[in-house]
Design a protein around this motif. Sequence first.
Motif, PDB file in Angstrom:
ATOM      1  N   HIS A  56      58.642  35.964  59.483  1.00  8.73           N
ATOM      2  CA  HIS A  56      57.877  35.369  60.585  1.00  8.73           C
ATOM      3  C   HIS A  56      58.069  33.858  60.645  1.00  8.73           C
ATOM      4  O   HIS A  56      58.105  33.275  61.734  1.00  8.73           O
ATOM      5  CB  HIS A  56      56.398  35.720  60.446  1.00  8.73           C
ATOM      6  CG  HIS A  56      56.042  37.054  61.021  1.00  8.73           C
ATOM      7  ND1 HIS A  56      56.317  38.229  60.382  1.00  8.73           N
ATOM      8  CD2 HIS A  56      55.453  37.400  62.208  1.00  8.73           C
ATOM      9  CE1 HIS A  56      55.901  39.252  61.124  1.00  8.73           C
ATOM     10  NE2 HIS A  56      55.377  38.772  62.223  1.00  8.73           N
ATOM     11  N   VAL A  71      53.145  32.546  66.915  1.00  9.39           N
ATOM     12  CA  VAL A  71      53.561  33.153  65.641  1.00  9.39           C
ATOM     13  C   VAL A  71      52.902  32.445  64.470  1.00  9.39           C
ATOM     14  O   VAL A  71      52.408  33.091  63.532  1.00  9.39           O
ATOM     15  CB  VAL A  71      55.095  33.128  65.499  1.00  9.39           C
ATOM     16  CG1 VAL A  71      55.522  33.730  64.164  1.00  9.39           C
ATOM     17  CG2 VAL A  71      55.757  33.881  66.646  1.00  9.39           C
ATOM     18  N   TYR A  74      49.280  33.408  64.192  1.00 14.03           N
ATOM     19  CA  TYR A  74      49.165  34.772  63.684  1.00 14.03           C
ATOM     20  C   TYR A  74      49.337  34.798  62.169  1.00 14.03           C
ATOM     21  O   TYR A  74      48.563  35.444  61.455  1.00 14.03           O
ATOM     22  CB  TYR A  74      50.211  35.656  64.353  1.00 14.03           C
ATOM     23  CG  TYR A  74      50.357  37.015  63.723  1.00 14.03           C
ATOM     24  CD1 TYR A  74      49.425  38.015  63.953  1.00 14.03           C
ATOM     25  CD2 TYR A  74      51.428  37.303  62.881  1.00 14.03           C
ATOM     26  CE1 TYR A  74      49.547  39.263  63.373  1.00 14.03           C
ATOM     27  CE2 TYR A  74      51.556  38.544  62.286  1.00 14.03           C
ATOM     28  CZ  TYR A  74      50.619  39.523  62.538  1.00 14.03           C
ATOM     29  OH  TYR A  74      50.751  40.752  61.950  1.00 14.03           O
ATOM     30  N   LEU A 128      61.078  40.246  66.656  1.00 14.44           N
ATOM     31  CA  LEU A 128      59.646  40.450  66.870  1.00 14.44           C
ATOM     32  C   LEU A 128      59.339  41.919  67.137  1.00 14.44           C
ATOM     33  O   LEU A 128      58.339  42.455  66.631  1.00 14.44           O
ATOM     34  CB  LEU A 128      59.164  39.593  68.037  1.00 14.44           C
ATOM     35  CG  LEU A 128      57.688  39.739  68.406  1.00 14.44           C
ATOM     36  CD1 LEU A 128      56.787  39.459  67.205  1.00 14.44           C
ATOM     37  CD2 LEU A 128      57.325  38.833  69.572  1.00 14.44           C
ATOM     38  N   LEU A 132      56.453  44.140  64.837  1.00  9.57           N
ATOM     39  CA  LEU A 132      55.127  44.478  65.352  1.00  9.57           C
ATOM     40  C   LEU A 132      54.590  45.860  64.996  1.00  9.57           C
ATOM     41  O   LEU A 132      53.364  46.023  64.890  1.00  9.57           O
ATOM     42  CB  LEU A 132      55.107  44.292  66.879  1.00  9.57           C
ATOM     43  CG  LEU A 132      54.539  42.946  67.323  1.00  9.57           C
ATOM     44  CD1 LEU A 132      54.681  42.762  68.814  1.00  9.57           C
ATOM     45  CD2 LEU A 132      53.079  42.807  66.911  1.00  9.57           C
ATOM     46  N   THR A 171      46.391  40.696  66.559  1.00 14.23           N
ATOM     47  CA  THR A 171      47.708  41.207  66.932  1.00 14.23           C
ATOM     48  C   THR A 171      47.975  41.061  68.424  1.00 14.23           C
ATOM     49  O   THR A 171      49.131  41.046  68.847  1.00 14.23           O
ATOM     50  CB  THR A 171      47.830  42.697  66.522  1.00 14.23           C
ATOM     51  OG1 THR A 171      47.480  42.829  65.146  1.00 14.23           O
ATOM     52  CG2 THR A 171      49.242  43.216  66.712  1.00 14.23           C
ATOM     53  N   MET A 174      50.501  38.499  69.729  1.00 12.50           N
ATOM     54  CA  MET A 174      51.875  38.835  69.335  1.00 12.50           C
ATOM     55  C   MET A 174      52.444  39.933  70.236  1.00 12.50           C
ATOM     56  O   MET A 174      53.630  39.898  70.599  1.00 12.50           O
ATOM     57  CB  MET A 174      51.896  39.282  67.877  1.00 12.50           C
ATOM     58  CG  MET A 174      51.560  38.185  66.892  1.00 12.50           C
ATOM     59  SD  MET A 174      52.859  36.924  66.772  1.00 12.50           S
ATOM     60  CE  MET A 174      54.016  37.768  65.682  1.00 12.50           C
TER      61      MET A 174
END
Length: 217
Positions: A56, A71, A74, A128, A132, A171, A174
């Motif tokens: 990440h 990002v 997160y 990404l 996820l 989440t 994202m």
Amino acid sequence: MVKFSEQVHRDTKKLWQKSFDHPFIKEMVTGELPEDKFKFYVIQDYHYLKVFDQLHLKLAQQLPGPQRQVVEDYMQNLTVDELEARNHTFQKLGISQDEWAQTPLAPANYNYLNHMRHSLATSPAVGLASFLPCPWLYVELATHWQHANSPVEVYDDFFQTYEEAAQDKSTVPMIELMDQLATQADLKERATMARAFVRSSYYELQFWQMAYHQQQW
């Protein structure tokens, strides 16, 4: 037009359901899961989270300002908390840092991490999409088992950790970022993103299987 996230979520519904119903999870709920299987999972998951964090950070470096911030926020809000939770679990289970460090990656974990590395090397959008399924699936796992109360304290803590993550909606930004990158992608890259998402969902299922059978080389 259907959002990319809605499309891949629909495409992986059956795979995710298999994770929800996996014996590893069901036996955690009932308290029947042998502790050695859970210890195997926790050690492998800690290996996974360390690399997940690094990937990440690399993803953030490849994105422009506002997207990079999504990002970074997160990672600050979620992964640090997960690593701290794992350290707490290590203490409860009597797992030392030496034991963790000396335990090699199991085959499924090795393959999953390499899949994400390859995805990120393809493009930030594909990377990404491969990242996820892990947090998103766990949010839905917590929702699916939200009324579960395992008689084993350390298993009950596991469910509560992800239930808290589900409640804070960390989440969501994202997922929105993935949709944004998908709209900027051409058809070929979008298809590659979808494959990466599905493959990660497959590896999520294999992760439970790996831990349940304590997979070795």
